[in-house]
Design a protein around this motif. Structure first.
Motif, PDB file in Angstrom:
ATOM      1  N   SER A 142     -14.825  50.519  21.079  1.00  0.00           N
ATOM      2  CA  SER A 142     -16.041  49.848  21.570  1.00  0.00           C
ATOM      3  C   SER A 142     -16.094  48.358  21.253  1.00  0.00           C
ATOM      4  CB  SER A 142     -17.307  50.507  20.998  1.00  0.00           C
ATOM      5  OG  SER A 142     -17.292  51.881  21.221  1.00  0.00           O
ATOM      6  N   VAL A 143     -14.936  47.755  20.977  1.00  0.00           N
ATOM      7  CA  VAL A 143     -14.909  46.301  20.702  1.00  0.00           C
ATOM      8  C   VAL A 143     -14.798  45.560  22.026  1.00  0.00           C
ATOM      9  CG1 VAL A 143     -13.573  44.399  19.706  1.00  0.00           C
ATOM     10  CG2 VAL A 143     -13.934  46.495  18.381  1.00  0.00           C
ATOM     11  N   ARG A 144     -15.738  44.641  22.247  1.00  0.00           N
ATOM     12  CA  ARG A 144     -15.684  43.776  23.429  1.00  0.00           C
ATOM     13  C   ARG A 144     -15.482  42.350  22.916  1.00  0.00           C
ATOM     14  NH1 ARG A 144     -20.353  44.766  27.390  1.00  0.00           N
ATOM     15  NH2 ARG A 144     -21.474  42.999  26.543  1.00  0.00           N
ATOM     16  N   MET A 145     -14.306  41.807  23.207  1.00  0.00           N
ATOM     17  CA  MET A 145     -13.904  40.539  22.595  1.00  0.00           C
ATOM     18  C   MET A 145     -14.165  39.344  23.500  1.00  0.00           C
ATOM     19  SD  MET A 145     -10.082  39.429  21.291  1.00  0.00           S
ATOM     20  CE  MET A 145      -9.722  41.073  20.723  1.00  0.00           C
ATOM     21  N   GLY A 146     -14.617  38.236  22.898  1.00  0.00           N
ATOM     22  CA  GLY A 146     -14.694  36.946  23.587  1.00  0.00           C
ATOM     23  C   GLY A 146     -13.777  35.980  22.854  1.00  0.00           C
ATOM     24  N   TYR A 147     -12.816  35.394  23.583  1.00  0.00           N
ATOM     25  CA  TYR A 147     -11.805  34.532  22.948  1.00  0.00           C
ATOM     26  C   TYR A 147     -11.928  33.116  23.508  1.00  0.00           C
ATOM     27  CZ  TYR A 147      -7.023  32.792  21.894  1.00  0.00           C
ATOM     28  OH  TYR A 147      -5.938  32.047  21.475  1.00  0.00           O
ATOM     29  N   PHE A 148     -12.211  32.161  22.633  1.00  0.00           N
ATOM     30  CA  PHE A 148     -12.275  30.755  23.044  1.00  0.00           C
ATOM     31  C   PHE A 148     -11.064  30.031  22.481  1.00  0.00           C
ATOM     32  CE2 PHE A 148     -13.107  26.307  22.296  1.00  0.00           C
ATOM     33  CZ  PHE A 148     -13.701  25.890  23.479  1.00  0.00           C
TER      34      PHE A 148
ATOM     35  N   MET B  82      -9.770  25.983  28.545  1.00  0.00           N
ATOM     36  CA  MET B  82     -10.344  24.850  29.282  1.00  0.00           C
ATOM     37  C   MET B  82      -9.428  24.421  30.432  1.00  0.00           C
ATOM     38  SD  MET B  82     -11.602  23.101  25.811  1.00  0.00           S
ATOM     39  CE  MET B  82     -11.638  21.423  26.364  1.00  0.00           C
ATOM     40  N   GLU B  83      -8.115  24.656  30.256  1.00  0.00           N
ATOM     41  CA  GLU B  83      -7.157  24.258  31.296  1.00  0.00           C
ATOM     42  C   GLU B  83      -7.179  25.237  32.475  1.00  0.00           C
ATOM     43  OE1 GLU B  83      -3.442  24.124  29.190  1.00  0.00           O
ATOM     44  OE2 GLU B  83      -4.371  22.922  27.589  1.00  0.00           O
ATOM     45  N   LEU B  84      -7.767  26.423  32.269  1.00  0.00           N
ATOM     46  CA  LEU B  84      -7.745  27.458  33.312  1.00  0.00           C
ATOM     47  C   LEU B  84      -8.915  27.355  34.284  1.00  0.00           C
ATOM     48  CD1 LEU B  84      -6.690  30.534  31.135  1.00  0.00           C
ATOM     49  CD2 LEU B  84      -5.225  29.028  32.478  1.00  0.00           C
TER      50      LEU B  84
ATOM     51  N   CYS C 221     -15.320  20.857  38.432  1.00  0.00           N
ATOM     52  CA  CYS C 221     -14.713  21.072  37.106  1.00  0.00           C
ATOM     53  C   CYS C 221     -13.641  20.029  36.797  1.00  0.00           C
ATOM     54  CB  CYS C 221     -14.125  22.479  37.010  1.00  0.00           C
ATOM     55  SG  CYS C 221     -15.410  23.742  36.955  1.00  0.00           S
ATOM     56  N   ARG C 222     -12.972  19.508  37.840  1.00  0.00           N
ATOM     57  CA  ARG C 222     -11.877  18.558  37.582  1.00  0.00           C
ATOM     58  C   ARG C 222     -12.373  17.234  36.991  1.00  0.00           C
ATOM     59  NH1 ARG C 222     -11.951  17.446  43.225  1.00  0.00           N
ATOM     60  NH2 ARG C 222     -10.473  19.091  43.715  1.00  0.00           N
ATOM     61  N   VAL C 223     -13.653  16.886  37.227  1.00  0.00           N
ATOM     62  CA  VAL C 223     -14.151  15.605  36.706  1.00  0.00           C
ATOM     63  C   VAL C 223     -14.864  15.766  35.356  1.00  0.00           C
ATOM     64  CG1 VAL C 223     -14.418  14.647  39.025  1.00  0.00           C
ATOM     65  CG2 VAL C 223     -16.412  15.658  37.896  1.00  0.00           C
ATOM     66  N   LEU C 224     -14.925  16.987  34.846  1.00  0.00           N
ATOM     67  CA  LEU C 224     -15.631  17.212  33.582  1.00  0.00           C
ATOM     68  C   LEU C 224     -14.859  16.609  32.411  1.00  0.00           C
ATOM     69  CD1 LEU C 224     -16.756  20.954  33.939  1.00  0.00           C
ATOM     70  CD2 LEU C 224     -18.067  18.898  34.504  1.00  0.00           C
ATOM     71  N   SER C 225     -15.586  16.106  31.421  1.00  0.00           N
ATOM     72  CA  SER C 225     -14.948  15.603  30.194  1.00  0.00           C
ATOM     73  C   SER C 225     -14.512  16.807  29.359  1.00  0.00           C
ATOM     74  CB  SER C 225     -15.966  14.788  29.393  1.00  0.00           C
ATOM     75  OG  SER C 225     -17.010  15.635  28.924  1.00  0.00           O
ATOM     76  N   GLY C 226     -13.765  16.550  28.309  1.00  0.00           N
ATOM     77  CA  GLY C 226     -13.338  17.626  27.400  1.00  0.00           C
ATOM     78  C   GLY C 226     -14.527  18.409  26.861  1.00  0.00           C
ATOM     79  N   GLY C 227     -15.575  17.676  26.469  1.00  0.00           N
ATOM     80  CA  GLY C 227     -16.773  18.320  25.917  1.00  0.00           C
ATOM     81  C   GLY C 227     -17.474  19.187  26.939  1.00  0.00           C
ATOM     82  N   GLU C 228     -17.555  18.704  28.194  1.00  0.00           N
ATOM     83  CA  GLU C 228     -18.224  19.479  29.257  1.00  0.00           C
ATOM     84  C   GLU C 228     -17.432  20.750  29.583  1.00  0.00           C
ATOM     85  OE1 GLU C 228     -20.552  16.061  31.840  1.00  0.00           O
ATOM     86  OE2 GLU C 228     -18.374  16.180  32.003  1.00  0.00           O
ATOM     87  N   LYS C 229     -16.092  20.629  29.591  1.00  0.00           N
ATOM     88  CA  LYS C 229     -15.269  21.822  29.838  1.00  0.00           C
ATOM     89  C   LYS C 229     -15.469  22.856  28.734  1.00  0.00           C
ATOM     90  CE  LYS C 229     -11.593  19.688  32.577  1.00  0.00           C
ATOM     91  NZ  LYS C 229     -10.252  19.104  32.559  1.00  0.00           N
ATOM     92  N   ALA C 230     -15.489  22.378  27.485  1.00  0.00           N
ATOM     93  CA  ALA C 230     -15.681  23.291  26.346  1.00  0.00           C
ATOM     94  C   ALA C 230     -17.022  24.003  26.471  1.00  0.00           C
ATOM     95  CB  ALA C 230     -15.619  22.511  25.031  1.00  0.00           C
ATOM     96  N   ARG C 231     -18.070  23.263  26.879  1.00  0.00           N
ATOM     97  CA  ARG C 231     -19.406  23.860  27.004  1.00  0.00           C
ATOM     98  C   ARG C 231     -19.444  24.907  28.114  1.00  0.00           C
ATOM     99  NH1 ARG C 231     -21.623  18.378  26.878  1.00  0.00           N
ATOM    100  NH2 ARG C 231     -22.503  18.745  28.942  1.00  0.00           N
TER     101      ARG C 231
END
Length: 540
Positions: free
Chosen positions: A386-392, A397-399, A440-450
């Protein structure tokens, strides 16, 4: 030393500064804060002369040397990391270059006729080089690079072969070696691991020049700066104290301003009521006129400008089994390099493990093994029932699909969700109004992470695996994330170099060292108290 005198600056249709004034004095260590897009980088560029104010002036004392580090490091290649850092050392690097040219000339048979003049010049240049401390320069450059976590091998590599993050460190090293009269550092804490961050902290504390810097790491700011300059609504406001003092003072000022505004509003309402009631009566005409004149002269108080703060509440995640991950006799290596040899490790429900270790110790590898994005060479990694994983990960961000907008990206992940709930989710992670229509292509690193974070947390997993989740986040988003994760009821395994994140969210520590792997009950704060160090690579 550096003064902003009534500066005004407009960027296309946006007013960044309006008749704003502030100063940076000798020996001061100042933190520059303000929301994204407020004009922090523009302020740096006005000091270096890359931009000019529309009105007012930036006054800099004569003969003041300025070193400026920003995130745009440009092209670097063809020299070793140590040579690149030495090149930024100011006058001594110019003398070093001439010395090198003269050494080549002395070995050139075609210049035998000029040898007497070359040798005489060499003597002069060598004396000047010695006077400027040139012979200690390489040693100092290596010391700075070692502090920024470079191995000896990496110091001598062509800087062109390094990743963007390591090139950033080389660019930072150039400024630190230069030791200018005034240092401007725009986000120096990005791309640094915890050991480098702590070394930089000590370096900057001992630095005797003036320092103006931005950082998204509140602990880093608190330990270094003694003054905050805030950019907000076109003004520059100075606070004498660290970042924590600024936060308290700003909140107090807002409270006082709100109370002042409310008192005045109540008084105005009372006066207007009197005027409205008696304006038609001749017997009260004088009083009414007197009060109208009085109201015309009153300087109206404004309500405090509220910063938009958002919070994110986790919907409850389904309960997992008690054994979330079990690793048995795990071996993992890359080529001839062994990362793990016979690792046994278990994560139980509601545990929050932070993984500590120097660069290359295997922190990200451990997370990849748990997430299933890499396989062990030997042994087993079992994820519980029953483990549902979220992986960051930074790779996530590149995907992102560059042609999709922020909203389309969320909609694609959650086709069943209503527009309202997706817009609300986007707003929590800093995408308000038209921001959801950004590609998405114009997003900054921070915006992609968010965006990646929002996608991961909307349909909440009961086990979060996070690899440097705060790397690109600004102070406000980071605070929102920490508050949200503090209330999260699932299990966590994470790597971070943000000490506030570590201290607030961990209740277990896994320390990876060359001597072995150590497990600590209790979180990061207890780990620091027990070991006497803030990171495994530091020994006090």
């Amino acid at each position: 030393m550096i003064r902003f005198e009534n500066i005004s600056k407009q960027n296309s249709h946006r007013i960044l500064f309006f008749e704003a004034s502030a100063s940076l004095n000798r020996g001061e260590k100042v933190g520059l804060v303000g929301p994204n897009g407020a004009g922090k980088t523009t302020l740096f560029r006005m000091i270096t002369g890359e931009e000019a104010p529309d009105e007012g002036q930036v006054a800099i004392e004569k003969q003041v040397s300025i070193g400026y580090f920003n995130q745009d490091v440009g092209e670097m290649s063809g020299r070793s990391a140590v040579a690149e850092v030495m090149d930024g050392a100011g006058p001594v690097s110019v003398v070093a270059a001439e010395l090198a040219e003269l050494e080549v000339a002395m070995c050139d048979p075609d210049r035998a006729g000029d040898m007497e003049a070359i040798i005489a010049r060499y003597g002069e240049v060598q004396a000047r080089f010695e006077e400027l401390g040139g012979y200690e320069l390489e040693g100092r450059a290596r010391e700075v690079l070692a502090g920024l976590s470079f191995s000896q091998e990496m110091m001598d590599m062509d800087v062109g072969a390094l990743s963007g993050g390591w090139k950033m460190r080389v660019a930072l090293g150039r400024i630190l070696l230069m030791r200018p009269d005034a240092m401007l550092l725009d986000e120096p804490s990005n791309h640094l691991d915890l050991e480098s961050l702590i070394w930089l902290e000590e370096f900057l504390k001992e630095y005797e020049g003036a320092l103006l810097m931005t950082s998204h790491d509140r602990e880093f700011l608190n330990r270094i700066v003694t003054k905050i300059v805030e950019i907000d609504g076109g003004s520059l406001t100075s606070y004498s104290g660290d970042y924590a003092f600024y936060e308290r003072q700003r909140a107090l000022n807002e409270k006082q301003q709100q109370a002042q505004f409310e008192r005045q509003q109540a008084m105005l309402a009372k006066e207007l009521k009197f005027i409205e009631r008696f304006k038609a009566r001749a017997s009260h005409a004088t009083q009414v006129q007197s009060r109208v004149k009085k109201l015309d002269k009153i300087e109206r108080f404004e309500p405090p400008k509220r910063r938009q703060t958002v919070s994110f509440d986790f919907p409850p995640a389904p309960r997992s089994g008690d054994d979330v991950v079990v690793m048995k006799n795990v071996h993992k290596g890359y080529g001839s390099r062994t990362i793990y040899q016979g690792l046994d490790f278990m994560i139980r429900r509601k545990e929050r493990w932070c993984v500590m270790g120097v660069n290359g110790a295997g922190k990200s590898t451990l997370l990849k093994l748990v997430a299933g994005s890499t396989e062990p060479d030997e042994g087993t990694v079992a994820v519980g029932g029953s483990v549902r994983m979220g992986y960051f990960s930074q790779h996530a961000m590149e995907l992102l699909d560059g042609d999709s907008t922020v909203f389309e990206s969320l909609e694609g992940s959650f086709p069943q969700a209503g527009q309202g709930s997706l817009r609300s989710l986007a707003g929590c992670f800093g995408f308000s109004g038209d921001d959801v229509e950004k590609k998405c292509r114009v997003l900054s690193g921070g915006e992609k992470a968010r965006l990646v974070m929002a996608t991961m947390l909307f349909n909440p997993p009961n086990f979060l695996v996070l690899d440097e989740p705060t790397n690109h986040l600004d102070l406000d988003t980071k605070e929102m994330l920490i508050s949200a994760l503090a209330a999260y009821e699932g299990t966590m395994l994470f790597v971070s170099h943000d000490r506030r994140f570590l201290a607030t969210l961990s209740n277990r520590v896994l320390e990876l060292t060359p001597e072995g792997i150590h497990q600590y009950g209790g979180g990061y704060t207890e780990y620091v108290a027990r070991t006497g160090q803030e990171a495994p690579g530091l020994h006090k």
